[in-house]
Design a protein around this motif. Structure first.
Motif, PDB file in Angstrom:
ATOM      1  N   ALA A   1       0.846  -1.189   0.000  1.00 40.23           N
ATOM      2  CA  ALA A   1       0.000   0.000   0.000  1.00 40.23           C
ATOM      3  C   ALA A   1       0.884   1.242   0.000  1.00 40.23           C
ATOM      4  CB  ALA A   1      -0.918  -0.010   1.212  1.00 40.23           C
ATOM      5  N   LEU A   2       0.660   2.120  -0.961  1.00 43.24           N
ATOM      6  CA  LEU A   2       1.411   3.363  -1.082  1.00 43.24           C
ATOM      7  C   LEU A   2       0.495   4.514  -0.697  1.00 43.24           C
ATOM      8  CD1 LEU A   2       3.056   2.632  -4.563  1.00 43.24           C
ATOM      9  CD2 LEU A   2       4.065   2.283  -2.305  1.00 43.24           C
ATOM     10  N   ALA A   3       0.832   5.238   0.354  1.00 43.33           N
ATOM     11  CA  ALA A   3       0.003   6.333   0.851  1.00 43.33           C
ATOM     12  C   ALA A   3       0.603   7.678   0.454  1.00 43.33           C
ATOM     13  CB  ALA A   3      -0.156   6.238   2.361  1.00 43.33           C
ATOM     14  N   PHE A   4      -0.229   8.540  -0.095  1.00 40.79           N
ATOM     15  CA  PHE A   4       0.190   9.886  -0.484  1.00 40.79           C
ATOM     16  C   PHE A   4      -0.886  10.874  -0.041  1.00 40.79           C
ATOM     17  CE2 PHE A   4       2.531   7.188  -3.368  1.00 40.79           C
ATOM     18  CZ  PHE A   4       3.749   7.843  -3.563  1.00 40.79           C
ATOM     19  N   ASP A   5      -0.515  12.140   0.037  1.00 43.39           N
ATOM     20  CA  ASP A   5      -1.492  13.193   0.334  1.00 43.39           C
ATOM     21  C   ASP A   5      -2.308  13.542  -0.910  1.00 43.39           C
ATOM     22  OD1 ASP A   5      -0.506  13.518   2.999  1.00 43.39           O
ATOM     23  OD2 ASP A   5       1.152  14.695   2.185  1.00 43.39           O
ATOM     24  N   VAL A   6      -1.653  13.534  -2.064  1.00 48.00           N
ATOM     25  CA  VAL A   6      -2.301  13.858  -3.337  1.00 48.00           C
ATOM     26  C   VAL A   6      -1.904  12.798  -4.355  1.00 48.00           C
ATOM     27  CG1 VAL A   6      -2.523  15.539  -5.214  1.00 48.00           C
ATOM     28  CG2 VAL A   6      -2.288  16.340  -2.863  1.00 48.00           C
ATOM     29  N   ILE A   7      -2.897  12.222  -5.024  1.00 52.34           N
ATOM     30  CA  ILE A   7      -2.637  11.220  -6.054  1.00 52.34           C
ATOM     31  C   ILE A   7      -3.310  11.685  -7.334  1.00 52.34           C
ATOM     32  CG2 ILE A   7      -2.960   8.819  -6.749  1.00 52.34           C
ATOM     33  CD1 ILE A   7      -3.063   8.116  -3.746  1.00 52.34           C
ATOM     34  N   ILE A   8      -2.518  11.902  -8.384  1.00 47.54           N
ATOM     35  CA  ILE A   8      -3.016  12.436  -9.643  1.00 47.54           C
ATOM     36  C   ILE A   8      -2.860  11.369 -10.717  1.00 47.54           C
ATOM     37  CG2 ILE A   8      -2.807  14.274 -11.356  1.00 47.54           C
ATOM     38  CD1 ILE A   8      -1.485  16.000  -9.191  1.00 47.54           C
ATOM     39  N   ALA A   9      -3.968  10.979 -11.315  1.00 45.51           N
ATOM     40  CA  ALA A   9      -3.942  10.007 -12.404  1.00 45.51           C
ATOM     41  C   ALA A   9      -3.943  10.755 -13.725  1.00 45.51           C
ATOM     42  CB  ALA A   9      -5.151   9.080 -12.318  1.00 45.51           C
ATOM     43  N   GLY A  10      -2.873  10.579 -14.491  1.00 44.15           N
ATOM     44  CA  GLY A  10      -2.729  11.308 -15.745  1.00 44.15           C
ATOM     45  C   GLY A  10      -1.610  12.327 -15.627  1.00 44.15           C
ATOM     46  N   GLY A  11      -0.831  12.489 -16.713  1.00 37.73           N
ATOM     47  CA  GLY A  11       0.335  13.368 -16.641  1.00 37.73           C
ATOM     48  C   GLY A  11       0.289  14.498 -17.646  1.00 37.73           C
ATOM     49  N   SER A  12      -0.897  15.082 -17.864  1.00 37.70           N
ATOM     50  CA  SER A  12      -1.020  16.199 -18.799  1.00 37.70           C
ATOM     51  C   SER A  12      -0.250  17.419 -18.287  1.00 37.70           C
ATOM     52  CB  SER A  12      -2.492  16.573 -18.979  1.00 37.70           C
ATOM     53  OG  SER A  12      -3.024  17.054 -17.749  1.00 37.70           O
TER      54      SER A  12
END
Length: 263
Positions: free
Chosen positions: A40-51
């Motif tokens: 499990a990888l925990a982050f504060d912000v997770i953004i799917a897509g690299g536009s």
């Protein structure tokens, strides 16, 4: 007619994603289960897509102190800014004239090209281009690989203590919390070219798309399944941002959305 068109296009997107991402249908083999449960990888912000916008959001989030993950399906970020052969940043070039007299009312090009009206950080990136070529839509025409290497990667490296970019990574599924209103976790698949040439882009993506979304190794790619989760209870809620081309998080989370244009 506009609503019907929007519904039709949204249905096409949902059907396409269901075919690639969804559970197995009768007569089709299910994706093999991974050998072990991914960490499990925990982050504060997770953004799917690299536009371009997604990358800017990731850098801004990291610079603000948020532990940020950016998931990009290809092997470099930037979206339309870096995906064309020789891209240019479209700049306004026209003048608005009085329809009755033909007299010029507003020189849009002059206003749009004034540095005071351009995002400062983005203007600095464009000013830092080496040997930019000019074309009829822009003063800035550049080779995309150079822009990634000399303009975007330094920004990523500056934020590297808070920003982790996962290239060649696609979203496989979304898990909601008990309320069904918030994302609790997403499962993603990272691929590494093995039998494929040219970093895995030696043929049309349409031929490889199903492979990208399968957790099983293939003759072309080795896969790693990753699970991105919300922060532990009691801590700040994780923010998930959908910046995918197809709206994958929205579809997989069964969230209401509208796509299309105003008619």
């Amino acid at each position: 007619m506009g609503c019907h068109r929007l519904t039709f296009y949204a249905s096409l997107v949902a059907l396409a994603l269901a075919a690639v991402l969804g559970p197995a249908r009768p007569g089709l083999a299910a994706d093999p289960a991974p050998q072990s449960e991914p960490d499990a990888l925990a982050f504060d912000v997770i953004i799917a897509g690299g536009s371009t916008a997604a990358f800017a959001a990731a850098v801004a989030a990291a610079e603000s102190g948020a532990h940020t993950a950016l998931l990009e399906p290809t092997d470099w970020v930037g979206g339309q800014l870096t995906s064309s052969g020789v891209p240019a940043v479209d700049e306004a070039w026209h003048t608005i004239s009085d329809p009755k007299t033909g007299q010029p009312l507003l020189n849009v090009a002059r206003v749009a090209r004034d540095p005071a009206n351009i995002t400062p950080n983005f203007h600095a990136l464009l000013q830092g281009l080496e040997d930019p070529a000019q074309c009829w839509v822009s003063r800035f025409c550049f080779c995309p690989d150079g822009f990634v290497r000399k303009q975007l990667l330094p920004l990523q490296q500056q934020a590297s203590s808070r920003l982790q970019v996962f290239h060649n990574t696609v979203v496989k599924n979304v898990q909601l919390d008990a309320t069904g209103r918030r994302i609790a976790a997403i499962t993603a698949i990272t691929r590494k070219p093995t039998g494929a040439k040219h970093r895995g882009f030696d043929r049309l993506p349409s031929r490889d798309l199903a492979d990208w979304y399968s957790p099983a190794d293939s003759p072309r790619f080795a896969k790693q399944v990753r699970r991105f989760v919300t922060a532990p209870d009691g801590e700040q809620t994780t923010v998930f941002i959908d910046a995918t081309e197809w709206g994958e998080l929205l579809v997989l989370a069964d969230a209401p959305y509208v796509t299309g244009e105003t008619i």
